[in-house]
Structures are given as structure tokens and as C-alpha cells.
Design a protein around this motif. Structure first.
Motif, PDB file in Angstrom:
ATOM      1  N   ALA A 136       0.852  -1.197   0.000  1.00 29.54           N
ATOM      2  CA  ALA A 136       0.000   0.000   0.000  1.00 29.54           C
ATOM      3  C   ALA A 136       0.888   1.247   0.000  1.00 29.54           C
ATOM      4  CB  ALA A 136      -0.913  -0.005   1.223  1.00 29.54           C
ATOM      5  N   PRO A 137       0.870   2.063  -1.060  1.00 30.54           N
ATOM      6  CA  PRO A 137       1.758   3.237  -1.148  1.00 30.54           C
ATOM      7  C   PRO A 137       1.638   4.173   0.049  1.00 30.54           C
ATOM      8  CG  PRO A 137       0.712   2.812  -3.258  1.00 30.54           C
ATOM      9  CD  PRO A 137       0.073   1.885  -2.289  1.00 30.54           C
ATOM     10  N   GLY A 138       0.412   4.399   0.549  1.00 30.61           N
ATOM     11  CA  GLY A 138       0.230   5.305   1.673  1.00 30.61           C
ATOM     12  C   GLY A 138       0.903   4.817   2.943  1.00 30.61           C
ATOM     13  N   LEU A 139       1.038   3.506   3.089  1.00 26.88           N
ATOM     14  CA  LEU A 139       1.703   2.948   4.261  1.00 26.88           C
ATOM     15  C   LEU A 139       3.219   2.849   4.043  1.00 26.88           C
ATOM     16  CD1 LEU A 139      -0.747   0.016   5.161  1.00 26.88           C
ATOM     17  CD2 LEU A 139      -0.754   2.364   6.033  1.00 26.88           C
ATOM     18  N   LYS A 140       3.591   2.495   2.827  1.00 27.15           N
ATOM     19  CA  LYS A 140       5.012   2.273   2.533  1.00 27.15           C
ATOM     20  C   LYS A 140       5.848   3.528   2.762  1.00 27.15           C
ATOM     21  CE  LYS A 140       8.096   0.549  -1.082  1.00 27.15           C
ATOM     22  NZ  LYS A 140       8.185   0.020  -2.467  1.00 27.15           N
ATOM     23  N   LYS A 141       5.317   4.714   2.362  1.00 28.58           N
ATOM     24  CA  LYS A 141       6.104   5.941   2.495  1.00 28.58           C
ATOM     25  C   LYS A 141       6.242   6.383   3.952  1.00 28.58           C
ATOM     26  CE  LYS A 141       2.304   9.216   1.633  1.00 28.58           C
ATOM     27  NZ  LYS A 141       1.825  10.259   0.700  1.00 28.58           N
ATOM     28  N   ARG A 142       5.406   5.809   4.840  1.00 29.10           N
ATOM     29  CA  ARG A 142       5.519   6.141   6.260  1.00 29.10           C
ATOM     30  C   ARG A 142       6.348   5.121   7.032  1.00 29.10           C
ATOM     31  NH1 ARG A 142       0.867   8.179   4.371  1.00 29.10           N
ATOM     32  NH2 ARG A 142       0.027  10.108   5.295  1.00 29.10           N
ATOM     33  N   TYR A 143       6.771   4.074   6.356  1.00 27.84           N
ATOM     34  CA  TYR A 143       7.479   2.956   6.992  1.00 27.84           C
ATOM     35  C   TYR A 143       8.982   3.172   6.948  1.00 27.84           C
ATOM     36  CZ  TYR A 143       9.004  -1.919   7.670  1.00 27.84           C
ATOM     37  OH  TYR A 143       9.615  -3.070   8.122  1.00 27.84           O
ATOM     38  N   PHE A 144       9.625   3.131   8.107  1.00 31.04           N
ATOM     39  CA  PHE A 144      11.079   3.257   8.193  1.00 31.04           C
ATOM     40  C   PHE A 144      11.671   1.854   8.317  1.00 31.04           C
ATOM     41  CE2 PHE A 144      10.134   7.453  10.558  1.00 31.04           C
ATOM     42  CZ  PHE A 144       9.884   8.105   9.352  1.00 31.04           C
ATOM     43  N   GLU A 145      11.853   1.224   7.173  1.00 29.06           N
ATOM     44  CA  GLU A 145      12.256  -0.183   7.174  1.00 29.06           C
ATOM     45  C   GLU A 145      13.638  -0.399   7.791  1.00 29.06           C
ATOM     46  OE1 GLU A 145      12.471  -3.984   4.083  1.00 29.06           O
ATOM     47  OE2 GLU A 145      12.016  -1.972   3.328  1.00 29.06           O
ATOM     48  N   ASN A 146      14.560   0.506   7.511  1.00 27.46           N
ATOM     49  CA  ASN A 146      15.927   0.330   8.010  1.00 27.46           C
ATOM     50  C   ASN A 146      16.021   0.454   9.521  1.00 27.46           C
ATOM     51  OD1 ASN A 146      16.825  -0.040   5.393  1.00 27.46           O
ATOM     52  ND2 ASN A 146      17.323   2.134   5.091  1.00 27.46           N
ATOM     53  N   ASP A 147      15.078   1.165  10.115  1.00 23.88           N
ATOM     54  CA  ASP A 147      15.091   1.342  11.570  1.00 23.88           C
ATOM     55  C   ASP A 147      14.249   0.298  12.292  1.00 23.88           C
ATOM     56  OD1 ASP A 147      16.642   3.639  11.208  1.00 23.88           O
ATOM     57  OD2 ASP A 147      14.869   4.931  11.071  1.00 23.88           O
ATOM     58  N   SER A 148      13.662  -0.617  11.534  1.00 18.64           N
ATOM     59  CA  SER A 148      12.720  -1.574  12.121  1.00 18.64           C
ATOM     60  C   SER A 148      13.356  -2.943  12.334  1.00 18.64           C
ATOM     61  CB  SER A 148      11.492  -1.729  11.205  1.00 18.64           C
ATOM     62  OG  SER A 148      10.843  -0.497  11.009  1.00 18.64           O
ATOM     63  N   THR A 149      12.757  -3.681  13.259  1.00 18.19           N
ATOM     64  CA  THR A 149      13.077  -5.095  13.439  1.00 18.19           C
ATOM     65  C   THR A 149      11.803  -5.894  13.187  1.00 18.19           C
ATOM     66  OG1 THR A 149      12.526  -5.087  15.801  1.00 18.19           O
ATOM     67  CG2 THR A 149      14.808  -4.518  15.182  1.00 18.19           C
ATOM     68  N   ARG A 150      11.907  -7.215  13.243  1.00 17.99           N
ATOM     69  CA  ARG A 150      10.721  -8.014  12.967  1.00 17.99           C
ATOM     70  C   ARG A 150       9.632  -7.811  14.025  1.00 17.99           C
ATOM     71  NH1 ARG A 150      12.621 -14.062  11.532  1.00 17.99           N
ATOM     72  NH2 ARG A 150      14.125 -13.590  13.175  1.00 17.99           N
ATOM     73  N   LEU A 151      10.032  -7.516  15.260  1.00 16.74           N
ATOM     74  CA  LEU A 151       9.060  -7.372  16.336  1.00 16.74           C
ATOM     75  C   LEU A 151       8.804  -5.925  16.736  1.00 16.74           C
ATOM     76  CD1 LEU A 151       9.930 -10.380  18.676  1.00 16.74           C
ATOM     77  CD2 LEU A 151       8.131 -10.198  16.961  1.00 16.74           C
ATOM     78  N   GLU A 152       9.416  -4.974  16.018  1.00 14.65           N
ATOM     79  CA  GLU A 152       9.099  -3.568  16.254  1.00 14.65           C
ATOM     80  C   GLU A 152       9.268  -2.796  14.955  1.00 14.65           C
ATOM     81  OE1 GLU A 152       9.540  -1.451  20.068  1.00 14.65           O
ATOM     82  OE2 GLU A 152      11.052  -0.278  18.989  1.00 14.65           O
ATOM     83  N   LEU A 153       8.157  -2.385  14.374  1.00 15.50           N
ATOM     84  CA  LEU A 153       8.149  -1.667  13.111  1.00 15.50           C
ATOM     85  C   LEU A 153       8.025  -0.175  13.394  1.00 15.50           C
ATOM     86  CD1 LEU A 153       5.709  -3.988  11.088  1.00 15.50           C
ATOM     87  CD2 LEU A 153       8.160  -4.257  11.489  1.00 15.50           C
ATOM     88  N   GLN A 154       8.924   0.600  12.789  1.00 13.32           N
ATOM     89  CA  GLN A 154       8.957   2.049  13.013  1.00 13.32           C
ATOM     90  C   GLN A 154       8.275   2.781  11.852  1.00 13.32           C
ATOM     91  OE1 GLN A 154      10.044   3.479  15.752  1.00 13.32           O
ATOM     92  NE2 GLN A 154      10.903   1.625  16.697  1.00 13.32           N
ATOM     93  N   PHE A 155       7.447   3.776  12.205  1.00 13.86           N
ATOM     94  CA  PHE A 155       6.725   4.572  11.210  1.00 13.86           C
ATOM     95  C   PHE A 155       6.860   6.046  11.548  1.00 13.86           C
ATOM     96  CE2 PHE A 155       4.703   0.448  11.436  1.00 13.86           C
ATOM     97  CZ  PHE A 155       4.512   0.103  10.109  1.00 13.86           C
ATOM     98  N   ASP A 156       6.446   6.849  10.624  1.00 12.06           N
ATOM     99  CA  ASP A 156       6.419   8.295  10.846  1.00 12.06           C
ATOM    100  C   ASP A 156       5.397   8.609  11.933  1.00 12.06           C
ATOM    101  OD1 ASP A 156       6.581  10.991  10.689  1.00 12.06           O
ATOM    102  OD2 ASP A 156       5.720  11.189   8.689  1.00 12.06           O
ATOM    103  N   GLY A 157       5.860   8.982  13.109  1.00 12.33           N
ATOM    104  CA  GLY A 157       4.966   9.374  14.199  1.00 12.33           C
ATOM    105  C   GLY A 157       4.536   8.264  15.123  1.00 12.33           C
ATOM    106  N   MET A 158       5.015   7.027  14.931  1.00  9.54           N
ATOM    107  CA  MET A 158       4.572   5.924  15.793  1.00  9.54           C
ATOM    108  C   MET A 158       5.488   4.713  15.641  1.00  9.54           C
ATOM    109  SD  MET A 158       1.363   4.148  13.772  1.00  9.54           S
ATOM    110  CE  MET A 158       1.525   2.607  14.667  1.00  9.54           C
ATOM    111  N   TYR A 159       5.289   3.746  16.548  1.00 10.22           N
ATOM    112  CA  TYR A 159       5.923   2.440  16.412  1.00 10.22           C
ATOM    113  C   TYR A 159       4.847   1.374  16.588  1.00 10.22           C
ATOM    114  CZ  TYR A 159       5.843   2.675  21.532  1.00 10.22           C
ATOM    115  OH  TYR A 159       5.447   2.818  22.834  1.00 10.22           O
ATOM    116  N   LEU A 160       5.075   0.225  15.996  1.00 13.33           N
ATOM    117  CA  LEU A 160       4.170  -0.910  16.106  1.00 13.33           C
ATOM    118  C   LEU A 160       4.943  -2.068  16.714  1.00 13.33           C
ATOM    119  CD1 LEU A 160       1.551  -2.514  15.538  1.00 13.33           C
ATOM    120  CD2 LEU A 160       2.395  -2.890  13.206  1.00 13.33           C
TER     121      LEU A 160
END
Length: 621
Positions: A136-160
């Protein structure tokens, strides 16, 4: 002096104000999020990837219209908790992921998803969540893949954060606004050191007044996490669809699927003729009608505990799935209805109902059917021995006395609650009479030593003529009971026999004999037995429970989380006491007596030749 005239410059009203790329990017941060619901967001932005979906491409809520009401409940500011009780493969995970995608793009905030195990969390992250985000383009541009791990995904303004319910430390470290709990009936329970994982995860949401919690699972037992959440909900909703013939809105139920009895037909052949019969008009609804009726369906409240609803529950079964034909449901039922393990899977995974059925199913009414003509405290005339069981609780002691005859024929003659060990001692030493005034006393009582162990040991040591300490075994045993020794050196009972009881085996015997009509070999109760006793004795049922390796095993579990089962424990100990005293083979004594009488009778009979030999036994001297 020259008369200078200022030239008037004509202004072009259509001239556009030129905005730089830098300004464009800056203005994006000032743009408010779209005013759309979760389902509208999914239809507009969600893309199903090839790796994790059987229908790749843009998401379409119209394919599973029942998910719309569940997803959009997330946008109801009054709702704090959403509970979704579901069968397998109806889109529950996709519903959860749509909510997560909405949060990332529309309302970034700390979010956590809890799965049954860490390994499952890692697998879903890699194979479902990250592919969804990248598709999903709207999600991909907010996703910081290089800063993420499998159990913690980093995004613009939040973490999952993704966590496993088997890892308490991962559930107790971060403050979160949005909490998602997936397949909660596979979570472990509380331990001695930690609260249950659901309670630990809930604690993380305390700092947010506008939190949201989404709980979903296929149910297992009535005391499982998801069914308890359903029962505690402020509002419960079911999906109703219009009958294509009469137009009445109905709830799809398994009992309305009909198929031929078909003597001589295979299960598969019978299932192929399965149809749904409308409970309002009796007309047939086919698989062709399903997509239309689902599209026109709506969630309706079937239970409302308060007008100020904060917890909203949704329930549905496989009959609503657009991907499963009525014939497939009928075939699964026919092939599983005689196999308890498969039938439990059908109840859980297809009907989204907790499992209760069992060959040893008992209920309070069945106990009351086992009443005899003997009044309380009166010993039946066939009795050969009395035994008792005592269940020790923090504030009282439950006790039960049972009469035993040949072939494990038994009857409860008295039961109750005592509030001291002295009272138990008095009750056990009373004389109980038959109708002809013959007196009997309790020959052996087993006292539960799981609670207040030291006092139980001392009590049994002081009453060793008729009392033994006992303990339920946590593991299956080869025998029904085993005699061990009290090895507490500073106890009066040191060296005394300790009875280890396989409680499951005796519960099987009680339930089996409870189904026998009153008479030889039956498990009975006295006349006018009280309902509380009947309910406690039947407070458990035998169900399949899977261990950590996924292996199913039939075990006895309480039917509801807080059901009292103290009298059942008493009856188990009384049964074991009878076993220790040899009631299992008591009837053989009658056979031996009969044989002895026959032999004695034959000894008194003298045939002519025997008399002659007797008279001449010294003839050769």
C-alpha cells in the motif's frame, strides 16, 4: 518641472501563486487526516499482496460485508473495546490488519499486537504485516524499514510492537494507545509470578483516555478468554440477513441446515443435498443467494447490559462465510459428529461456539434423577461400608459421606460444610443407622491436603484410625491411586501414608455410573437432595485441551470460570477411599461364601460307597 505620471500596472487576477516543492512538502504536515472510517480507508488504500492473499489486488469490503460493521466500530469514540468471536477463515486477521493500516496512515500512535507466541509474531510480521505495508503506497512511504526489526516496526509518528503472550517482559514495557489481541484462547493463563498476558497488556493502555482494544479469537471452552470477554461485553451483536423469499431478517443457525437421512448414502452424498431452510417461512436458501443476503445484512443487538456501552462484542459462525458452501458445513458435521475430538473442532472452528459436549456430560438434573427413597442420614440396607471425602478450603471444609455395596453400588447419605476440623471429627465419628437400626460409622475418610497442609497432617495423625491425607495428582497415573509417605520430618504425620489420587479417573467413574438407572452399580443420592450439591458435583465436564505441542487430550475442566466444585472433590476422595478398602472386589467375597457353603453342604451328603469306605477304612490293618 516635468509632470511625471505613474504608469498603472494591470494586475492579472488569474495569475497563480507559485509554490516551491519545499513548501508543498511542508504544507502536507498541516493537512488534516481524511474523515473516513476504517472500511472506507481499506477500500481506498489497502492492497492485498500476492504472498499472503488468495485474492490479490485492491481490498473490497463488499466481498466480506459482515466485516464492515466490526471495522467501523473502531471509529466510534464511545467504544473502548471491540470483541470479535469468530470461526476460522472468515477474515478476522484481515479485519485487524485494516485497523492497523488505518492507524498508521490516519492516526499514528503507539500500537501493540499480541499473538500467542513470539515465533508466530515474527512469522506474521515477515509474511503478512510487512508485505501489507509495502503493497500500500500510503503505508510504505511512512514505513522506516531500516530502523525496524521483525518485532518492532517504526513509522512516521509511531511504532508498532509485536509480542508473544508467552513473553511477559515484552507485554510490560511500553505505553500504548491501540492494543490488538489475536487468538486469545491460545494464550497461557496466569502464573504464580505474573498475571495473565491479557491483563498485563491492558495495563499498557492506562495512560491513554482514548485507547482502543481489539480482541479476537476462535473460542475453545466456555471458560476461555474470548467467551468470557463476550459474556462480559456491554453489548452483543449478531449478523442478521434478509430471507430472499419472505424478506424477514434471520440469524443463520446450524439447525436450519437440512439434508436427507439417506439410508445407504455416504456422508458426502447426503451433504451435497444440504440446503438452508428459513426459520420464518420455510423456504430454501441456496449458496447462490448468499452473496446477496450478506450484502444486505446488518449487525443487530441481541444482548444489552447497559445503555452506556464501552465494550461491544460481535459473534458469527461459518454459515456466513461467502467462501464456504452449506454442503461443506453439512459434510464436516456428518464426518465429525461421532468423533468427540473432531466434533469439538467443528463446534469451535465452524460454529464459533465453546465446546461442552462429551460422552460423560453431566448436569444437576441428572443428579436429582438419582434420588432414592432413603432419607438423609439413613444408610441403605445393602451397605457394607461407609467412606468420606473432605475438601479443605480457606474459610470452611466441605464433606460428603457415601455408602458402598457390591459392584461399587453407592449412595450419598449426607454432605455439608464444616467450619473447623473439630466439627469434621464429630461428624465422622457419628453413628449412622439403617432402617432396622443397625449402626455404621465411617471406615475411612480422605482429607485434601492441598490447602492448610500442616493442619491436615496433624488432624490425620490424631485420627489415624479412620483418616488419611490425600492429594490430587497433577499427572496421569497408571493406577487410580498410589500410596506415598508424608516426608515432612517435623510433622506428627511423618511416615504416615499419603494417598495420591488420579482425580480424572474417578471423575470418569462417577460420571459413567451417574448415567446408570438406580440399582446395582449405580451412583445415587438421598431423597430430597439439594440443588447446590447437585450443581457442584456436575460443575466440570471433560473436554479436549491442546498442550504446547498441539496434542489434544481429554481432561476435566470447570464448565464456567468461577463454578464451585468442592462436593465433586469430596466424592472423588470418598470413591478413592472405597477403592482402598477393597470395594472393587467386595462382591467376590459373596462368591467365596457361596462356594464354602456348597462345599460344606456336599460334605454332609454321604453316598453308599463313601459310607462303606468309611466303615471299612481300617480293613487292611
Amino acid at each position: 518641472m516635468r509632470n511625471w505620471k505613474r504608469k498603472s500596472v494591470a494586475r492579472n487576477p488569474f495569475r497563480r501563486f507559485e509554490v516551491t516543492d519545499y513548501q508543498k512538502e511542508s504544507l502536507k504536515f498541516l493537512k488534516p487526516p481524511e474523515d473516513i472510517t476504517v472500511s472506507e480507508w481499506a477500500d481506498k488504500y489497502r492492497v492485498l499482496d500476492v504472498k499472503s492473499s488468495a485474492m490479490p489486488g485492491p481490498w473490497r469490503t463488499e466481498h466480506t460485508p459482515y466485516l464492515k460493521g466490526i471495522m467501523d466500530e473502531f471509529n466510534n469514540y464511545e467504544t473502548e473495546e471491540i470483541i470479535y468471536v469468530k470461526p476460522t477463515q472468515v477474515g478476522g486477521t484481515e479485519c485487524l490488519q485494516n485497523m492497523v493500516g488505518y492507524i498508521i496512515q490516519q492516526d499514528p500512535a503507539p500500537t501493540m499486537i499480541v499473538y500467542p507466541t513470539d515465533k508466530l509474531a515474527e512469522s506474521i510480521s515477515e509474511n503478512r504485516l510487512q508485505p501489507m505495508i509495502k503493497a500500500a503506497p500510503g503505508l510504505k512511504k511512512r514505513y522506516f524499514e531500516n530502523d525496524s526489526t521483525r518485532l518492532e516496526l517504526q513509522f512516521d509518528g509511531m511504532y508498532l510492537t509485536l509480542a508473544g503472550s508467552n513473553s511477559p517482559s515484552s507485554l510490560a514495557s511500553k505505553a500504548i494507545k491501540y492494543l490488538f489481541l489475536d487468538e486469545v484462547d491460545k494464550y497461557p493463563g496466569a502464573s504464580k509470578k505474573e498475571a495473565d498476558p491479557i491483563s498485563l497488556a491492558r495495563e499498557r493502555t492506562k495512560t491513554f483516555h482514548n485507547k482502543k482494544i481489539f480482541i479476537t479469537s476462535t473460542p475453545t471452552l466456555r471458560e476461555g478468554h474470548i467467551w468470557k470477554a463476550l459474556e462480559d461485553a456491554d453489548i452483543e451483536k449478531h449478523y442478521f440477513v434478509p430471507c430472499p423469499h419472505c424478506g424477514e431478517y434471520i440469524e443463520l443457525k446450524m439447525k436450519q441446515i437440512q439434508f436427507p437421512k439417506g439410508e445407504g448414502m455416504s456422508y458426502a452424498d447426503r451433504a451435497e443435498f444440504a440446503t438452508y431452510v428459513c426459520q420464518e417461512c420455510g423456504c430454501i436458501i441456496t449458496d447462490k443467494d448468499k452473496s446477496d443476503v450478506l450484502r444486505l445484512g446488518e449487525w443487530r443487538v441481541v444482548k444489552e447490559n447497559t445503555k452506556f456501552a464501552r465494550k461491544v462484542a460481535f459473534w458469527m459462525n461459518t454459515l456466513y462465510s461467502p467462501f464456504v458452501r452449506f454442503s461443506a458445513i453439512a459434510k464436516e458435521f456428518l464426518e465429525s459428529h461421532e468423533d468427540p475430538e473432531r466434533l469439538q473442532n467443528f463446534a469451535n472452528s465452524w460454529l464459533a461456539e465453546p465446546w461442552e459436549d462429551t460422552k460423560l456430560k453431566t448436569n444437576a438434573e441428572l443428579v436429582l434423577e438419582r434420588q432414592t427413597e432413603c432419607e438423609e442420614f439413613i444408610v441403605p440396607e445393602w451397605t457394607k461400608v461407609l467412606t468420606a471425602g473432605v475438601d479443605v478450603q480457606e474459610n470452611c471444609l466441605y464433606w460428603s459421606i457415601r455408602a458402598w455395596g457390591d459392584y461399587f453400588t453407592s449412595q450419598n447419605i449426607a454432605h455439608g460444610q464444616a467450619y473447623s476440623f473439630q466439627e469434621v471429627e464429630r461428624i465422622m465419628n457419628l453413628s449412622y443407622q439403617m432402617a432396622d437400626s443397625t449402626s455404621m460409622v465411617v471406615a475411612l475418610a480422605l482429607i485434601d491436603s492441598g490447602n492448610d497442609t500442616d493442619r491436615v497432617y496433624d488432624f490425620c495423625a490424631n485420627n489415624s484410625e479412620w483418616a488419611l491425607p490425600s492429594k490430587g495428582s497433577s499427572n496421569d497415573m497408571l493406577t487410580h491411586y498410589k500410596l506415598s509417605k508424608v516426608n515432612k520430618a517435623d510433622s506428627k504425620a511423618y511416615g504416615m501414608n499419603l494417598v495420591l489420587v488420579d482425580t480424572g479417573k474417578y471423575k470418569d467413574m462417577i460420571a459413567g455410573r451417574m448415567h446408570k438407572d438406580n440399582g446395582s452399580g449405580s451412583w445415587m443420592v438421598y431423597k430430597n437432595c439439594d440443588m447446590e450439591y447437585a450443581e457442584q458435583v456436575t460443575a466440570e465436564h471433560k473436554v479436549n485441551v491442546r498442550n504446547g505441542k498441539g496434542v489434544a487430550k481429554l481432561v476435566w475442566k470447570q464448565k464456567t470460570a468461577h463454578a464451585d466444585n468442592h462436593y465433586l472433590d469430596c466424592e472423588v476422595y470418598a470413591f478413592c477411599a472405597a477403592d482402598i478398602l477393597g470395594v472393587r472386589t467386595m462382591h467376590l467375597n459373596n462368591i467365596n461364601d457361596d462356594v464354602a457353603n456348597i462345599v460344606k453342604s456336599e460334605d454332609n451328603q454321604h453316598f453308599p460307597e463313601e459310607q462303606w469306605i468309611k466303615n471299612h477304612e481300617n480293613w487292611n490293618i
